[in-house]
Design an enzyme around this catalytic site. Structure first.
Site, short mmCIF file in Angstrom:
data_model
loop_
_atom_site.label_atom_id
_atom_site.label_comp_id
_atom_site.label_asym_id
_atom_site.label_seq_id
_atom_site.Cartn_x
_atom_site.Cartn_y
_atom_site.Cartn_z
N PHE A 1 0.85 -1.10 -0.07
CA PHE A 1 -0.11 -0.17 -0.02
C PHE A 1 0.73 1.34 -0.16
O PHE A 1 0.23 2.18 -0.28
CB PHE A 1 -0.96 0.12 1.24
CG PHE A 1 -0.36 0.54 2.43
CD1 PHE A 1 0.29 -0.37 3.28
CD2 PHE A 1 -0.42 1.87 2.85
CE1 PHE A 1 0.87 0.25 4.59
CE2 PHE A 1 0.17 2.42 3.92
CZ PHE A 1 0.82 1.39 4.84
N LYS A 2 2.25 0.99 0.46
CA LYS A 2 3.00 2.23 0.35
C LYS A 2 2.92 3.03 -1.04
O LYS A 2 3.28 4.08 -0.93
CB LYS A 2 4.32 1.80 1.00
CG LYS A 2 4.48 1.03 1.98
CD LYS A 2 4.18 1.82 3.23
CE LYS A 2 4.93 1.14 4.68
NZ LYS A 2 4.25 -0.06 4.99
#
Ligand SMILES: *Cc1c(COP(=O)(O)O)cnc(C)c1O
Length: 462
Positions: free
Chosen positions: A111-112
């Site tokens: 998700f970064k």
């Protein structure tokens, strides 16, 4: 929008300066001076819009004065155009109540990417305008590093020095960082754990003499812009499930408290969120803090969910700032005590205000059981972090639709997934040759002097 430090003794900055600054000069973190709030009608008007359009609307109040809507639209169109799914972050139904929000369709499978692809473009834009040059210093437990490196490789005006704990990130995570051979990317494996790496980065920012010589910037979730971009997917997913007319709950695999804090911000902005479940592994400082006020750091125990192997969660300070009634002096004193003794008893009055949050500590067996449950009953292969989130979600007794944030693709952690399920997750085709690409990285001791010397050789002086 103006940004203030949680410790009250740093200059007030605009969005651009807060984005480039990272940590505030008084050791605090930048937060908006006030939370912007949408009416129910404004939220309802976002329903059915594209991810980019919702992102523009959610972020515009925070960037006012620095970036207008057209500039935001340009950044988000380019950033999310690199995602492998047309929905950017698709929502998948598991049963009548539970959903997975798949945040891992970006270039590095965690998700970064959602925040860092946009942040990389912002850095380039702000630096290009001012002719400045920065050195990004980061500490990573695996996923931030690869996402930041992908977002910043080859960009002009930026050097990247990324610290990771030697031997404590998965091979896929390491290779996603060390196989990027652009000249502005420098990977350092330190002989220590993630908290050591994060402490060195913090100390470097706090070393006034060093920071005066080199313009340093942060991409860890202490960077406000990064958290802001994560607020967006709470809106898109809640809208899909009936917000603003129906409340939604979230379970969030948590390490540095960045992702779940973005959910808190969404709630402050008027999104109806019933509950935020903070899911931890056996490194459970946040679970202890939220259940009993015991905010005390133990030693980090390595687990199969390394991005959650954290005992000092930087962004928790942002929540504490609000819980204290935005009393910067009280917060500064509390954080000074925590930094000196590694423990802090949270005042009951603060805890009482944290009622949006619940928490759960999920051990290795429950994580593996949840992976097997999901595969057998829904056909989904989960990564270890997501499995911890789903385990916590399934313990929750509320009635609102429950969204578990799927923070990484299972192929990022193939050994743990195969051990639990017997199924080996394949890397997506675009990364198929990762395990045979050449690597470049340096190994260094976990001390500030050594790392400062390393950075000084590579950074451009002011
Ligand atoms: C970074 C990360 C987390 C923890 O997120 P925080 O914002 O640090 O709480 C959870 N899962 C994965 C896969 C991550 O990369």
């Amino acid at each position: 929008m103006r940004y203030v430090s949680t410790r009250g003794a740093a200059p007030i900055l605009d969005f651009q300066a807060a984005t480039l600054a990272g940590l505030a000069s008084d050791g605090g973190l930048y937060v908006p001076e006030a939370w912007p709030r949408f009416s129910e009608a404004e939220i309802a008007a976002m329903a059915g819009r594209s991810y980019v359009e919702v992102a523009v609307r959610v972020c515009a109040p925070f960037t006012a004065g620095a970036l207008d809507e057209a500039a935001l639209r340009d950044v988000f169109t380019r950033a999310y155009g690199r995602f492998a799914h047309a929905a950017v972050v698709p929502l998948k139904q598991l049963d009548h109540r539970h959903f997975l929000l798949e945040l891992f369709h970006g270039p590095t499978l965690a998700f970064k990417d959602v925040a860092l692809q946009s942040l990389g473009l912002l850095f380039e834009r702000f630096l290009g305008q001012s002719g400045q040059h920065i050195t990004v210093i980061g500490a990573t437990s695996g996923d931030t590093g690869s996402a930041a490196i992908d977002a910043l490789a080859g960009r002009s005006g930026v050097e990247v020095c990324m610290l990771h704990p030697h031997g404590r990130v998965s091979e896929v995570q390491r290779r996603q960082m060390t196989t990027v051979l652009d000249a502005n990317i420098h990977n350092i494996a330190i002989d220590g754990n993630f908290d050591d790496a994060q402490a060195i980065v913090k100390a470097m920012f706090n070393d006034a003499a060093f920071a005066a010589r080199f313009p340093l910037a942060a991409v860890n979730s202490i960077n406000w812009a990064r958290l802001l971009f994560q607020v967006v997917y709470y809106f898109t997913s809640a809208l899909s499930l009936g917000a603003p007319h129906r409340a939604v709950s979230y379970a969030v695999p948590t390490g540095n408290f960045g992702d779940v804090f973005a959910g808190y911000v969404a709630a402050q902005m008027g999104l109806p969120i019933e509950r935020l479940v903070v899911a931890t592994n056996r490194n459970d400082i946040l679970h202890r803090a939220l259940t009993s006020g015991d905010y005390s750091a133990g030693t980090v125990a390595p687990t199969d969910a390394p991005s959650m192997d954290i005992q000092v969660s930087s962004n928790f300070e942002r929540l504490l700032f609000d819980l204290s009634g935005r009393d910067a002096a009280a917060l500064a004193a509390a954080m000074a005590e925590f930094e000196a003794t590694k423990k802090l008893a949270l005042p009951q009055a603060w805890l009482a205000k944290a009622d949006l949050f619940t928490s759960a500590r999920v051990d290795a067996d429950e994580m593996a059981d949840t992976m097997r449950w999901a595969l057998a009953n829904t056909g989904e292969l989960l990564d270890p972090h997501t499995a911890i989130g789903l385990a916590a979600a399934r313990r929750d007794s509320g009635t609102a639709p429950m969204v578990t944030l799927a923070t990484a693709h299972p192929a990022k952690f193939p050994a743990a997934v195969a051990a639990a399920t017997g199924v080996h997750p394949d890397l997506p085709a675009r990364l198929a040759d990762l395990m045979t690409r050449p690597e470049r990285y340096d190994i260094a001791p976990a001390n500030l002097q050594a790392i400062e010397a390393y950075v000084a050789q590579r950074a451009k002086a002011k």
